[in-house]
Design an enzyme around this catalytic site. Structure first.
Site, PDB file in Angstrom:
ATOM      1  N   THR A  51       0.845  -1.208   0.000  1.00 45.34           N
ATOM      2  CA  THR A  51       0.000   0.000   0.000  1.00 45.34           C
ATOM      3  C   THR A  51       0.875   1.250   0.000  1.00 45.34           C
ATOM      4  O   THR A  51       0.714   2.139  -0.845  1.00 45.34           O
ATOM      5  CB  THR A  51      -0.884  -0.006   1.270  1.00 45.34           C
ATOM      6  OG1 THR A  51      -1.594  -1.231   1.327  1.00 45.34           O
ATOM      7  CG2 THR A  51      -1.851   1.161   1.263  1.00 45.34           C
ATOM      8  N   TYR A 143      -1.831 -10.944   2.722  1.00 42.27           N
ATOM      9  CA  TYR A 143      -1.930  -9.554   3.182  1.00 42.27           C
ATOM     10  C   TYR A 143      -3.411  -9.229   3.350  1.00 42.27           C
ATOM     11  O   TYR A 143      -4.127  -9.007   2.380  1.00 42.27           O
ATOM     12  CB  TYR A 143      -1.250  -8.660   2.144  1.00 42.27           C
ATOM     13  CG  TYR A 143      -1.244  -7.162   2.406  1.00 42.27           C
ATOM     14  CD1 TYR A 143      -1.777  -6.597   3.560  1.00 42.27           C
ATOM     15  CD2 TYR A 143      -0.684  -6.290   1.475  1.00 42.27           C
ATOM     16  CE1 TYR A 143      -1.766  -5.225   3.778  1.00 42.27           C
ATOM     17  CE2 TYR A 143      -0.667  -4.913   1.678  1.00 42.27           C
ATOM     18  CZ  TYR A 143      -1.213  -4.390   2.832  1.00 42.27           C
ATOM     19  OH  TYR A 143      -1.205  -3.026   3.024  1.00 42.27           O
ATOM     20  N   LYS A 173      -0.095 -11.016   7.139  1.00 44.69           N
ATOM     21  CA  LYS A 173       0.119  -9.588   7.407  1.00 44.69           C
ATOM     22  C   LYS A 173      -1.270  -9.034   7.641  1.00 44.69           C
ATOM     23  O   LYS A 173      -2.076  -8.972   6.715  1.00 44.69           O
ATOM     24  CB  LYS A 173       0.793  -8.939   6.203  1.00 44.69           C
ATOM     25  CG  LYS A 173       0.800  -7.435   6.218  1.00 44.69           C
ATOM     26  CD  LYS A 173       1.719  -6.932   5.139  1.00 44.69           C
ATOM     27  CE  LYS A 173       1.422  -5.538   4.626  1.00 44.69           C
ATOM     28  NZ  LYS A 173       0.877  -4.582   5.537  1.00 44.69           N
ATOM     29  N   SER A 175      -3.581  -6.157   8.462  1.00 41.07           N
ATOM     30  CA  SER A 175      -3.767  -4.704   8.539  1.00 41.07           C
ATOM     31  C   SER A 175      -5.230  -4.395   8.834  1.00 41.07           C
ATOM     32  O   SER A 175      -5.980  -3.898   7.986  1.00 41.07           O
ATOM     33  CB  SER A 175      -3.342  -4.036   7.226  1.00 41.07           C
ATOM     34  OG  SER A 175      -1.943  -4.004   7.125  1.00 41.07           O
ATOM     35  N   GLU A 202      -0.273   2.082  15.247  1.00 44.76           N
ATOM     36  CA  GLU A 202      -0.679   2.795  16.467  1.00 44.76           C
ATOM     37  C   GLU A 202      -1.265   1.849  17.518  1.00 44.76           C
ATOM     38  O   GLU A 202      -1.526   2.245  18.649  1.00 44.76           O
ATOM     39  CB  GLU A 202      -1.661   3.932  16.136  1.00 44.76           C
ATOM     40  CG  GLU A 202      -2.901   3.555  15.338  1.00 44.76           C
ATOM     41  CD  GLU A 202      -2.665   3.511  13.820  1.00 44.76           C
ATOM     42  OE1 GLU A 202      -1.604   3.057  13.396  1.00 44.76           O
ATOM     43  OE2 GLU A 202      -3.577   3.932  13.092  1.00 44.76           O
ATOM     44  N   SER A 218       3.903   1.445   7.678  1.00 45.26           N
ATOM     45  CA  SER A 218       4.466   2.628   7.014  1.00 45.26           C
ATOM     46  C   SER A 218       5.312   3.458   7.971  1.00 45.26           C
ATOM     47  O   SER A 218       6.315   4.047   7.589  1.00 45.26           O
ATOM     48  CB  SER A 218       3.336   3.498   6.461  1.00 45.26           C
ATOM     49  OG  SER A 218       2.616   4.109   7.514  1.00 45.26           O
TER      50      SER A 218
HETATM   51  C1  LIG Z   1      -3.855   1.169   5.586  1.00 43.01           C
HETATM   52  C2  LIG Z   1      -2.380   1.355   5.731  1.00 43.01           C
HETATM   53  O1  LIG Z   1      -1.766   1.987   4.906  1.00 43.01           O
HETATM   54  N1  LIG Z   1      -1.828   0.800   6.794  1.00 43.01           N
HETATM   55  C3  LIG Z   1      -0.393   0.852   7.025  1.00 43.01           C
HETATM   56  C4  LIG Z   1      -0.097   1.256   8.443  1.00 43.01           C
HETATM   57  O2  LIG Z   1       1.280   1.263   8.642  1.00 43.01           O
HETATM   58  C5  LIG Z   1      -0.645   2.669   8.723  1.00 43.01           C
HETATM   59  O3  LIG Z   1      -0.069   3.590   7.843  1.00 43.01           O
HETATM   60  C6  LIG Z   1      -0.340   3.085  10.161  1.00 43.01           C
HETATM   61  O4  LIG Z   1      -0.849   2.139  11.043  1.00 43.01           O
HETATM   62  C7  LIG Z   1      -0.914   4.469  10.468  1.00 43.01           C
HETATM   63  O5  LIG Z   1      -2.317   4.422  10.524  1.00 43.01           O
HETATM   64  C8  LIG Z   1       0.219  -0.505   6.739  1.00 43.01           C
HETATM   65  O6  LIG Z   1      -0.532  -1.536   7.322  1.00 43.01           O
HETATM   66  C9  LIG Z   1       0.286  -0.688   5.230  1.00 43.01           C
HETATM   67  C10 LIG Z   1       1.353  -1.546   4.816  1.00 43.01           C
HETATM   68  O7  LIG Z   1       1.914  -2.283   5.573  1.00 43.01           O
HETATM   69  C11 LIG Z   1       1.752  -1.492   3.408  1.00 43.01           C
HETATM   70  O8  LIG Z   1       2.068  -0.413   2.935  1.00 43.01           O
HETATM   71  O9  LIG Z   1       1.753  -2.516   2.759  1.00 43.01           O
END
Ligand SMILES: CC(=O)N[C@@H]([C@@H](O)[C@H](O)[C@H](O)CO)[C@@H](O)CC(=O)C(=O)O
Length: 310
Positions: A51, A143, A173, A175, A202, A218
């Site tokens: 993502t 994922y 994974k 999310s 978070e 991220s």
């Molecule tokens: C929906 C989304 O982009 N979620 C992020 C999180 O890291 C997110 O940015 C973070 O928890 C802040 O809300 C990741 O789970 C995405 C991720 O791992 C990826 O980019 O593949």
């Protein structure tokens, strides 16, 4: 069978795909980016073309080049490079899976196809199995990101009997914020060596309590160091310090969520914190506003766990 590699654990940065101001991929900074993750953030695993990496906004040719660049630049520096190869077209997904194997990636991950959607678990498994079979020597990760794919099949349901269907299945994974679903995945498969990677940065501490073996996200691009402190505190059962770290991280994420947070904003924050230009996102995403960047800059300066490069 997937090679019995060391289980993927700890922090995994969901890498950004750096771009030039003209919207082309900026391969020239990837080497520097690897060094930054390893040396400044203590993060040695990456998740490419997901993502955050705008994988679904890149052409297949670009995705191959990006994957190759990370594997090449990460050689002898990173522990594991997992490539996200999910696509709407099974053929494209298989091509990317084969390519990941050819270039020496450590694993592949796939999201559920999200336009013509699988309507039940068996159909989703059929799709995933065909992709996994294209790279039979690579560990395979599912994922799960229902808010983005719209595919609401519970991970717990999907994992039931998955290794019989996908012998290379090595982990999840996750999310999503449904900790009941996540907890049940861990509880029902504890005896297997699966990786349970949580993807809501978070809320990571809650997922650690629930049995997460690692995390993909991220924010580990720029909050890796702080999050590693939380993992270490958790490991030594110093829950009060772990909670302090999580709250500290939450304060920052909460601040940016209120301003409007997504991939574009991740690019802007990473540019500010690392000093490496990440460039704008690709359409349909829009570049983060000047107001966002100014606000974050001020916030970063007021926090002691981040440094800001002008
Ligand atoms: C929906 C989304 O982009 N979620 C992020 C999180 O890291 C997110 O940015 C973070 O928890 C802040 O809300 C990741 O789970 C995405 C991720 O791992 C990826 O980019 O593949």
């Amino acid at each position: 069978m997937a090679s019995p590699k060391k289980r993927l654990q700890g922090l995994v940065a969901a890498t950004i795909t750096p771009m030039t101001e003209h919207g082309e991929i900026n391969f020239s900074v990837i080497g520097q980016y690897v060094d930054y993750l390893v040396e400044k953030q203590g993060v040695k695993n990456i998740f490419v073309n997901g993502t955050t990496g705008e994988g679904l906004s890149l052409s297949v040719s670009e995705r191959r080049q990006v994957a190759e660049a990370w594997v090449t630049k990460g050689r002898n520096k990173l522990d594991q490079v997992v490539i996200h190869v999910g696509a709407l077209s099974l053929k494209e997904s298989q091509e990317l899976a084969r390519h990941a194997a050819e270039i020496g990636a450590d694993g592949i991950a796939v999201i559920a196809p999200f336009f013509l959607k699988p309507w039940n678990k068996d159909v989703l498994i059929n799709f995933l199995r065909e992709v996994a079979a294209a790279a039979p020597a690579l560990p395979f990760y599912y994922y799960h990101v229902p808010a983005l794919t719209g595919v609401k099949i519970r991970a717990e349901e999907l994992l039931d009997g998955i290794q019989e269907k996908i012998p290379t299945f090595q982990g999840l994974k996750f999310s999503d914020t449904d900790l009941l679903d996540f907890g049940q995945c861990v509880d029902q498969h504890r005896q297997r060596q699966f990786a349970f990677l949580f993807g809501v940065d978070e809320q990571l501490l809650s997922a650690l309590v629930m049995g997460a073996t690692g995390a993909v996200g991220s924010t580990y691009n720029y909050l890796g160091k702080k999050t590693n402190q939380m993992l270490e505190a958790f490991e030594r059962k110093d829950f009060s310090s772990a909670l302090n770290c999580q709250f500290c991280i939450q304060r920052f994420i909460n601040f940016v969520i209120k301003l409007g947070f997504g991939v574009s904003q991740t690019k802007a924050i990473m540019t500010l914190v690392s000093g490496i230009p990440m460039g704008p996102p690709r359409l349909p995403l829009q570049k983060a506003s000047r107001e966002f960047t100014d606000n974050v800059k001020a916030k970063l300066k007021s926090l002691d766990f981040l440094s800001c490069t002008d």
